[in-house]
Write a protein that holds these residues in place. Sequence first.
Motif, PDB file in Angstrom:
ATOM      1  N   CYS A 160     -18.279  19.392  13.501  1.00 47.27           N
ATOM      2  CA  CYS A 160     -16.889  19.323  13.995  1.00 47.27           C
ATOM      3  C   CYS A 160     -16.790  19.887  15.413  1.00 47.27           C
ATOM      4  O   CYS A 160     -17.471  20.841  15.769  1.00 47.27           O
ATOM      5  CB  CYS A 160     -16.002  20.136  13.055  1.00 47.27           C
ATOM      6  N   ASP A 161     -15.888  19.295  16.195  1.00 45.25           N
ATOM      7  CA  ASP A 161     -15.652  19.776  17.572  1.00 45.25           C
ATOM      8  C   ASP A 161     -15.382  21.282  17.629  1.00 45.25           C
ATOM      9  O   ASP A 161     -15.749  21.947  18.591  1.00 45.25           O
ATOM     10  CB  ASP A 161     -14.426  19.070  18.179  1.00 45.25           C
ATOM     11  N   CYS A 165     -15.793  14.835  12.078  1.00 45.47           N
ATOM     12  CA  CYS A 165     -15.190  15.092  10.763  1.00 45.47           C
ATOM     13  C   CYS A 165     -14.884  13.783  10.036  1.00 45.47           C
ATOM     14  O   CYS A 165     -15.237  13.626   8.873  1.00 45.47           O
ATOM     15  CB  CYS A 165     -13.908  15.911  10.909  1.00 45.47           C
ATOM     16  N   SER A 203     -13.976  23.129  10.049  1.00 42.58           N
ATOM     17  CA  SER A 203     -13.837  21.677  10.195  1.00 42.58           C
ATOM     18  C   SER A 203     -12.362  21.337  10.304  1.00 42.58           C
ATOM     19  O   SER A 203     -11.553  21.777   9.488  1.00 42.58           O
ATOM     20  CB  SER A 203     -14.503  20.931   9.032  1.00 42.58           C
ATOM     21  N   CYS A 204     -12.029  20.558  11.341  1.00 45.32           N
ATOM     22  CA  CYS A 204     -10.618  20.255  11.634  1.00 45.32           C
ATOM     23  C   CYS A 204     -10.124  19.091  10.786  1.00 45.32           C
ATOM     24  O   CYS A 204      -8.929  18.924  10.577  1.00 45.32           O
ATOM     25  CB  CYS A 204     -10.453  19.943  13.118  1.00 45.32           C
ATOM     26  N   GLY A 205     -11.063  18.249  10.313  1.00 41.36           N
ATOM     27  CA  GLY A 205     -10.674  17.083   9.514  1.00 41.36           C
ATOM     28  C   GLY A 205     -10.165  15.909  10.330  1.00 41.36           C
ATOM     29  O   GLY A 205      -9.806  14.875   9.775  1.00 41.36           O
ATOM     30  N   LYS A 206     -10.141  16.047  11.648  1.00 36.07           N
ATOM     31  CA  LYS A 206      -9.534  14.998  12.489  1.00 36.07           C
ATOM     32  C   LYS A 206     -10.453  14.455  13.563  1.00 36.07           C
ATOM     33  O   LYS A 206     -10.237  13.363  14.066  1.00 36.07           O
ATOM     34  CB  LYS A 206      -8.301  15.575  13.199  1.00 36.07           C
ATOM     35  N   CYS A 207     -11.430  15.242  13.986  1.00 34.87           N
ATOM     36  CA  CYS A 207     -12.250  14.801  15.125  1.00 34.87           C
ATOM     37  C   CYS A 207     -13.203  13.688  14.662  1.00 34.87           C
ATOM     38  O   CYS A 207     -13.334  13.407  13.473  1.00 34.87           O
ATOM     39  CB  CYS A 207     -13.026  15.978  15.724  1.00 34.87           C
TER      40      CYS A 207
HETATM   41 ZN   LIG Z   1     -13.469  18.184  13.255  1.00 35.80          ZN
END
Ligand SMILES: [Zn+2]
Length: 373
Positions: free
Chosen positions: A108-109, A100, A93-97
């Motif tokens: 997540c992307d 997320c 998980s990037c936490g930004k998309c």
């Molecule tokens: Zn993400």
Amino acid sequence: MKTVGALLWEPGTNSGWSVEEIELDGPKTGEATVKLAASGICHSDDHLDTGDIPLPWAPVLGGHEGAGVVTEIGEGVVDLEVGDHVVLSFLPSCGKCRMCVSGQSNMCDLGSGVLGGTSPDGTHRIHAQGKGVGAMSYLGTFAPYVTVPVTALVRIDKDIPLKAAALIGCGVPTGWGSAVYSADMQLGDTVVIIGTGGVGMNAVQGSRQKGAKHIIAVDPVASKREAAPQFGATHTAKDLAEAAELVAGFTNGQGADRVIVTVGVLTPEILQPAQEMTRRGGTIVLTSAAPVMQRDIQLDLFTLAMSGKRLQGTLYGSTNARNDIPLIADLYRRGEHKLDELITKEYKLEDINTAFQDMRGGKNIRGVIVYED
Ligand SMILES: [Zn+2]
Ligand SMILES: NC(=O)c1ccc[n+]([C@@H]2O[C@H](COP(=O)([O-])OP(=O)(O)OC[C@H]3O[C@@H](n4cnc5c(N)ncnc54)[C@H](O)[C@@H]3O)[C@@H](O)[C@H]2O)c1
Ligand SMILES: [Zn+2]
């Protein structure tokens, strides 16, 4: 570094896993190397060998459920240190998309690349016999060391035993979240869990934690039915017909509030009986992976629509790894969620094919590969 790993050179041919020498690169930007304590044997790796999940590339280093200690960090890594204990999440998980930030980091992307055969930057960290090797889920936990994107690493407290923690990388949150989130379990519910292996037994535990009244564990394997009550099952059934009878008795013929499907391979004939034992307005959660090319199903669509039933897919039990992995670790610490009892048998990496045979034979709730200290 030189190490060993379990590879499939011809995925989809039931060839089994080849344990051989591999070369593992150190971490690049945004990555870390982790020394693993253990790796769970999840049914999803077997889907690569059987071809239920076809891979257009090879070889693949299997394994996507592990935990260990960070030994090296790459450039730009600010939120992890050498020595940290981490669970490897089978989805990053990037936490930004968008997914997320809207609390659906399971989608997540970055997840779109986990079966792509390379690290996120398009290169390989693993090499064998002069070829680049792809890793299952960017991870490849069937090796004692891994170099992975930190987006897939979740730090946990050091008092949680790493062998138990390994299971929180896939099967445990997937099953638990299938009950807690995807099924939206409510106090007093009647729930049927179809297939109580490494994933399903955690749906049983999640149902108990949410206060379900009747928790019916369905599995054709006697040892699974015998184990289910210690995880919270109130009743067991050997097949769907037996479960349907129990449900009818508990609900005055109305049907179960939730039915969760966690069998090893999702085949179409399960859907209609699962729907028939679900009450009006109830929810059927599909957690199991179906063969990717499966298209034709038999389902009474009229009843599904006109009874307002919800057919709900789920990825990772709709969990958010960065929230739910530490949360489950804490439930374990407080004795609310059993992890040690899920581990039926431990194996050495060399014996991985036996571990998969045992899984196919229904012998284990979870088999676990344990690496040396
Ligand atoms: Zn993400
Ligand atoms: N949705 C996700 O994000 C996600 C994540 C992890 C795993 N999975 C999938 O979940 C499924 C379960 O994985 P697992 O590791 O627990 O597998 P497993 O082999 O450990 O457990 C499957 C269980 O289902 C039982 N079973 C088989 N046929 C049955 C039937 N007709 N009725 C009742 N029980 C039956 C088996 O006896 C076994 O106990 C797999 O398809 C796996 O790929 C999905
Ligand atoms: Zn898995």
